[in-house]
Design an enzyme around this catalytic site. Sequence first.
Site, PDB file in Angstrom:
ATOM      1  N   ASP A   9       0.820  -1.401  -0.010  1.00  0.00           N
ATOM      2  CA  ASP A   9       0.112   0.027  -0.076  1.00  0.00           C
ATOM      3  C   ASP A   9       1.050   1.222   0.056  1.00  0.00           C
ATOM      4  O   ASP A   9       1.937   1.337   0.773  1.00  0.00           O
ATOM      5  CB  ASP A   9      -0.919   0.086   1.337  1.00  0.00           C
ATOM      6  CG  ASP A   9      -2.052   0.896   1.112  1.00  0.00           C
ATOM      7  OD1 ASP A   9      -2.045   1.816   0.582  1.00  0.00           O
ATOM      8  OD2 ASP A   9      -3.201   0.637   1.591  1.00  0.00           O
ATOM      9  N   ASN A 338       5.544 -61.354  19.285  1.00  0.00           N
ATOM     10  CA  ASN A 338       5.829 -62.530  18.219  1.00  0.00           C
ATOM     11  C   ASN A 338       6.224 -63.892  18.757  1.00  0.00           C
ATOM     12  O   ASN A 338       5.930 -64.708  18.237  1.00  0.00           O
ATOM     13  CB  ASN A 338       7.209 -61.818  17.212  1.00  0.00           C
ATOM     14  CG  ASN A 338       6.843 -60.840  16.508  1.00  0.00           C
ATOM     15  OD1 ASN A 338       5.525 -60.939  15.861  1.00  0.00           O
ATOM     16  ND2 ASN A 338       7.612 -59.864  16.031  1.00  0.00           N
ATOM     17  N   ASP A 347       2.115 -59.015  13.160  1.00  0.00           N
ATOM     18  CA  ASP A 347       1.619 -58.122  11.833  1.00  0.00           C
ATOM     19  C   ASP A 347       0.110 -57.493  12.278  1.00  0.00           C
ATOM     20  O   ASP A 347       0.098 -56.496  11.690  1.00  0.00           O
ATOM     21  CB  ASP A 347       1.426 -59.167  10.605  1.00  0.00           C
ATOM     22  CG  ASP A 347       2.944 -59.481  10.149  1.00  0.00           C
ATOM     23  OD1 ASP A 347       3.894 -58.834  10.634  1.00  0.00           O
ATOM     24  OD2 ASP A 347       3.187 -60.368   9.243  1.00  0.00           O
ATOM     25  N   GLU A 373       8.967 -52.681  14.187  1.00  0.00           N
ATOM     26  CA  GLU A 373       7.890 -52.213  14.937  1.00  0.00           C
ATOM     27  C   GLU A 373       7.920 -50.627  15.176  1.00  0.00           C
ATOM     28  O   GLU A 373       7.592 -49.964  16.235  1.00  0.00           O
ATOM     29  CB  GLU A 373       7.746 -52.931  16.548  1.00  0.00           C
ATOM     30  CG  GLU A 373       8.843 -52.751  17.325  1.00  0.00           C
ATOM     31  CD  GLU A 373      10.152 -53.654  17.024  1.00  0.00           C
ATOM     32  OE1 GLU A 373      10.639 -53.910  18.145  1.00  0.00           O
ATOM     33  OE2 GLU A 373      10.113 -54.078  16.094  1.00  0.00           O
TER      34      GLU A 373
END
Length: 464
Positions: A9, A338, A347, A373
């Site tokens: 401006d 596991n 999984d 993981e």
Amino acid sequence: MTGRVLIVDDIIANVRLLEARLLSEYFEVVTASSGPEALQELEGDAFDIVLLDVMMPEMDGFEVCRRIKGDPKTAHIPVVMVTALDQPDDRVKGLEAGADDFLTKPVNDISLTTRVKNLIRLKRLHDEFRMRASTGRVMGFEDGIDLASLLAQKKSRILVIDERRSSYERSVATLSRESHVDVETEAQNAQVRLVEGDYDLAIISMDIKGFDPLRLCAQIRSFDKTRILPILLICEDQDNDRLMKALELGVNDYVVRPVDRNELLARTRTQIRRKRFNDTLRDSVQETMELAIKDSLTGLYNRRYLESHLTLLTQEASQRRSALSLMVLDVDHFKHVNDTYGHHVGDEVLKDLARRLKRNTRGLDLLCRYGGEEFVIAMPETAANLAYGAADRIREKVAIEPFVVSGGVHSLDITISIGVSSYTIGQNDTSDDLFRRADKALYEAKMGGRNKVVLDSSAQDAAI
């Protein structure tokens, strides 16, 4: 939300007024007193938005806007034209020049912050598209995400919730050339229609009788299907108190009666673009890239993609001097899962964990399975304290609900540990620095008893 704003401006009083308001909201502000000066600033530095006065000597705002939008390096930067109240034709000329929105003098504080925040969010989504396309090219893929085809998709769908016939007929007449517009005159039915329909925008009148429109806005934000659906309010000029509450509830934007046709079109286009960007960021990556960048088990991005994209995110944070945080998380005692139940159950746990992580992260966040993981979440525009809070919410969401596996035979209590680091402005952090610090914090979480979040010590110092 912060961002870099360029105010253009030639009248110093106007500049100082806008500058003071934006600085009070913690935006970074740069000013220019002419069109050529503005173009020079844009050439040499990165900005999130331009507030551009129409009437300036030497080069008016329309010409400046045309040049910004005509340069591929700056075309993606939102431009807001600042127009006089008695010059409605300026809005038409601004749209033709490529302007994204309008502000009317004298500029209202709520209007200013709402427009700036909305358009900066849209630009950040646009930047994310460009960055992901760049990542794809770096990794050897020719086809990036095609923004042009995304924005030229089938006609958008809008639901107008308004009981005044004269009001909704004007809205339909204005919007129906670009969108398919439905009308609902009963506010009680609106939420059901929004959940069941595939809408890109809800436009809600604040003049609904016998039903609080703000309650409807809260209901829209409470349902998963409509949580990120853009909401545009139509309100009266004296509705400031209710309007502030509405914005706190998550309403995206508003227009004031009497509704200017071009203003309504501009606001609508912005919100629909943002919705399509969000949807695509959440749900769509090109099939040709998926095998190379996605983990086949969880469907998350893989380590290869993380290493390429995190480098770009870190460079962006450095250039913009903006926040960036990183979470590294790991499943506690996963070897025991596991060994006890078999790898197929492990999984299942990893897939369920990935689903929970997706539900509790934003479209802008980068979510990856790093390996085994271990997972990584990169959070742009997120300071250390906010990232820590998000990490603790994720940790709690995982711990609170058992993992049901083997078709319901087993229900396992699973917990995760999380390390959080944050980009340190001015320290020239690399992506490796971020990851190393987050990984160290994860190790401390493990050693500290697991099922906890640890914030890297340098991020703690920055958060103080």
